[in-house]
Design an enzyme around this catalytic site. Structure first.
Site, PDB file in Angstrom:
ATOM      1  N   LYS A  58      10.112   7.587   9.609  1.00  0.00           N
ATOM      2  CA  LYS A  58      10.317   6.912   8.323  1.00  0.00           C
ATOM      3  C   LYS A  58      11.005   5.577   8.613  1.00  0.00           C
ATOM      4  O   LYS A  58      11.829   5.481   9.523  1.00  0.00           O
ATOM      5  CB  LYS A  58      11.211   7.811   7.442  1.00  0.00           C
ATOM      6  CG  LYS A  58      11.777   7.139   6.209  1.00  0.00           C
ATOM      7  CD  LYS A  58      10.785   7.132   5.083  1.00  0.00           C
ATOM      8  CE  LYS A  58      11.339   6.421   3.838  1.00  0.00           C
ATOM      9  NZ  LYS A  58      10.294   5.678   3.114  1.00  0.00           N
ATOM     10  N   LEU A  86      12.508   3.247   0.277  1.00  0.00           N
ATOM     11  CA  LEU A  86      13.201   3.065   1.551  1.00  0.00           C
ATOM     12  C   LEU A  86      14.470   3.893   1.669  1.00  0.00           C
ATOM     13  O   LEU A  86      15.478   3.448   2.218  1.00  0.00           O
ATOM     14  CB  LEU A  86      13.508   1.570   1.771  1.00  0.00           C
ATOM     15  CG  LEU A  86      12.276   0.726   2.104  1.00  0.00           C
ATOM     16  CD1 LEU A  86      12.433  -0.679   1.577  1.00  0.00           C
ATOM     17  CD2 LEU A  86      12.025   0.701   3.604  1.00  0.00           C
ATOM     18  N   ASN A 140       7.707  -2.594   9.664  1.00  0.00           N
ATOM     19  CA  ASN A 140       7.109  -2.350   8.350  1.00  0.00           C
ATOM     20  C   ASN A 140       7.406  -3.549   7.446  1.00  0.00           C
ATOM     21  O   ASN A 140       8.491  -3.650   6.869  1.00  0.00           O
ATOM     22  CB  ASN A 140       7.664  -1.057   7.746  1.00  0.00           C
ATOM     23  CG  ASN A 140       7.011  -0.742   6.413  1.00  0.00           C
ATOM     24  OD1 ASN A 140       6.115  -1.463   5.969  1.00  0.00           O
ATOM     25  ND2 ASN A 140       7.453   0.317   5.772  1.00  0.00           N
ATOM     26  N   CYS A 143       6.240  -2.566   2.745  1.00  0.00           N
ATOM     27  CA  CYS A 143       6.630  -1.529   1.775  1.00  0.00           C
ATOM     28  C   CYS A 143       6.400  -2.062   0.360  1.00  0.00           C
ATOM     29  O   CYS A 143       6.917  -3.123   0.006  1.00  0.00           O
ATOM     30  CB  CYS A 143       8.096  -1.140   1.945  1.00  0.00           C
ATOM     31  SG  CYS A 143       8.629  -0.011   0.631  1.00  0.00           S
ATOM     32  N   ILE A 206      -3.466   0.971   7.163  1.00  0.00           N
ATOM     33  CA  ILE A 206      -2.884   0.177   6.097  1.00  0.00           C
ATOM     34  C   ILE A 206      -1.677   0.899   5.500  1.00  0.00           C
ATOM     35  O   ILE A 206      -1.594   2.134   5.550  1.00  0.00           O
ATOM     36  CB  ILE A 206      -3.923  -0.085   4.959  1.00  0.00           C
ATOM     37  CG1 ILE A 206      -4.481   1.245   4.450  1.00  0.00           C
ATOM     38  CG2 ILE A 206      -4.974  -1.029   5.390  1.00  0.00           C
ATOM     39  CD1 ILE A 206      -5.406   1.137   3.254  1.00  0.00           C
ATOM     40  N   GLY A 232      -3.479   8.790   0.514  1.00  0.00           N
ATOM     41  CA  GLY A 232      -4.385   9.940   0.437  1.00  0.00           C
ATOM     42  C   GLY A 232      -5.841   9.531   0.564  1.00  0.00           C
ATOM     43  O   GLY A 232      -6.171   8.341   0.726  1.00  0.00           O
ATOM     44  N   GLY A 259      -4.581   5.931   6.583  1.00  0.00           N
ATOM     45  CA  GLY A 259      -5.043   5.812   5.200  1.00  0.00           C
ATOM     46  C   GLY A 259      -5.993   6.955   4.900  1.00  0.00           C
ATOM     47  O   GLY A 259      -7.182   6.879   5.207  1.00  0.00           O
ATOM     48  N   THR A 282      -0.300  11.559   4.242  1.00  0.00           N
ATOM     49  CA  THR A 282      -0.206  12.376   3.027  1.00  0.00           C
ATOM     50  C   THR A 282      -0.623  13.829   3.256  1.00  0.00           C
ATOM     51  O   THR A 282      -0.038  14.750   2.680  1.00  0.00           O
ATOM     52  CB  THR A 282      -1.075  11.721   1.926  1.00  0.00           C
ATOM     53  OG1 THR A 282      -0.664  10.360   1.808  1.00  0.00           O
ATOM     54  CG2 THR A 282      -0.897  12.407   0.593  1.00  0.00           C
TER      55      THR A 282
HETATM   56  O1  RRO Z   1       9.968   4.129   1.134  1.00  0.00           O
HETATM   57  C1  RRO Z   1       8.963   3.833   0.461  1.00  0.00           C
HETATM   58  O2  RRO Z   1       8.978   3.826  -0.770  1.00  0.00           O
HETATM   59  C2  RRO Z   1       7.696   3.430   1.101  1.00  0.00           C
HETATM   60  C3  RRO Z   1       7.608   2.643   2.218  1.00  0.00           C
HETATM   61 BR1  RRO Z   1       9.108   2.115   3.207  1.00  0.00          BR
HETATM   62  C4  RRO Z   1       6.341   2.210   2.678  1.00  0.00           C
HETATM   63  O3  RRO Z   1       6.168   1.478   3.664  1.00  0.00           O
HETATM   64  N1  RRO Z   1       5.255   2.598   1.971  1.00  0.00           N
HETATM   65  C5  RRO Z   1       5.356   3.394   0.886  1.00  0.00           C
HETATM   66  O4  RRO Z   1       4.336   3.734   0.272  1.00  0.00           O
HETATM   67  N2  RRO Z   1       6.582   3.800   0.457  1.00  0.00           N
END
Ligand code: RRO
Length: 337
Positions: A58, A86, A140, A143, A206, A232, A259, A282
């Site tokens: 994460k 995040l 990343n 986000c 992606i 998903g 993806g 997912t």
């Molecule tokens: O933590 C998130 O809400 C999140 C992140 Br860091 C990301 O890169 N992609 C996403 O769908 N959620």
């Protein structure tokens, strides 16, 4: 042919699944996708985390962060929206607790990092480079669940390049840096080129697509954060399109594809588009041993097509696409049935 290891259930692989994460060799291409397995610990009761290509963590930030208010997950047709924002313990806890655990289990750790400024990304890259055992950094920059779109560095080629240049210059030379891109842009190839010019060793694509769900019973948005990232099976064709376009423009640049991958056949589709590694996201939420299963299924898909080396099919669909003007890859031993 050199057998390249064992599958999570202990059976030796019959196909050479080795692949390269920049300058690092991996025994096979299947990884977790960032955000879908914490720092790997959650999966340990379901599978041997050392047997897949890598655990992608994460996204880690400098400080601890609570994330967005709940509810922050919503199901959609063939997909899921998340609005996590995040959430995480921060780099100190990651280095003290999570990284040592991953290394103790023999897992390869690809550490996803996220920041609010270029300087924060650079500091994170520095902290990870001072620690032993980081296999790669996934920056990343995409986000979707941030305060405003200006914070999505991957939506602008100059901002994306500024982050990647800073991360590359602070990361230890032997740690590959991958840039994680957003599909929510007019031209992903422009962003990809900016990242590679800035020193990215590879690209991850992606991230989720920005979406929204309104509950027609409560008449209000389902997510407290209003919008969220769509993931998903619904987004797999978008991933295939992005990987395809970037591979056409930047052949040879390593790509971690993700993806909507739920089966080995799905993984093969991303590989044919140009990915040399595939992250599974997912699907893990309802099948926590999915990475091992998908690895096994991918091997079976390759065997069924008479393919002995994963490397022979990376981007192979481009050869087929251009068959009128170009011979198929001489390395590909594909039985086209
Ligand atoms: O933590 C998130 O809400 C999140 C992140 Br860091 C990301 O890169 N992609 C996403 O769908 N959620």
């Amino acid at each position: 042919m050199v057998p390249a290891g064992v599958l999570p259930e202990g059976r030796a692989v019959a196909v050479d699944l080795r692949t390269r994460l920049g300058q690092v060799e991996l025994p096979n291409p299947i990884m977790t996708a960032s955000g879908c397995a914490g720092a790997g610990r959650e999966l340990a009761q379901f599978m041997d985390v050392s047997k897949i290509g890598a655990i992608v963590t994460k996204s880690v930030m400098l400080g601890p962060r609570a994330g967005r208010p709940t509810p922050r997950m919503a199901e959609t047709p063939s997909g899921m929206l998340n609005s996590i924002g995040l959430q995480g313990p921060g780099i100190d806890a990651f280095l003290q607790r999570d990284l040592p655990w991953l290394l103790s289990r023999g897992a390869r750790a690809v550490v996803s990092i996220a920041g609010g400024t270029v300087g924060e990304y650079a500091d994170l890259a520095g902290r990870l480079s001072d620690a032993a055992g980081v296999t790669a950094i996934e920056a990343n920059i995409s986000c979707p669940n941030v305060e405003h779109r200006g914070q999505v560095f991957a939506c602008n080629p100059d901002s994306a390049a500024a982050v990647i240049e800073a991360v590359r210059s602070r990361a230890r030379f032997d740690i590959p840096v991958f840039a994680k891109l957003s599909p929510d842009v007019t031209d992903i190839v422009t962003i990809a080129k900016a990242c590679v010019s800035a020193g990215a060793d590879g690209l991850s694509m992606i991230n989720t697509l920005l979406g929204m769900v309104i509950d027609t019973d409560t008449l209000r948005p389902r997510l407290a954060g209003l919008t969220g990232g769509l993931s998903g099976p619904a987004i797999r064709p978008v991933a295939v399109r992005c990987i395809w376009q970037v591979t056409e423009a930047l052949p040879g640049v390593p790509i971690i594809g993700m993806g909507g991958v739920a089966t080995g056949r799905d993984a093969l589709e991303l590989i044919l588009a140009g990915a040399s590694m595939v992250s599974v996201g997912t699907t893990i939420f309802h099948d926590p041993s999915a990475c091992g299963r998908i690895l096994r299924e991918l091997e079976e898909e390759l065997i069924a097509r008479g393919i002995e080396r994963l490397a022979d099919v990376v981007g192979l669909a481009h050869d087929a696409h251009a068959m009128t003007g170009r011979a198929p890859s001489p390395n590909a031993r594909v039985r086209r049935t």
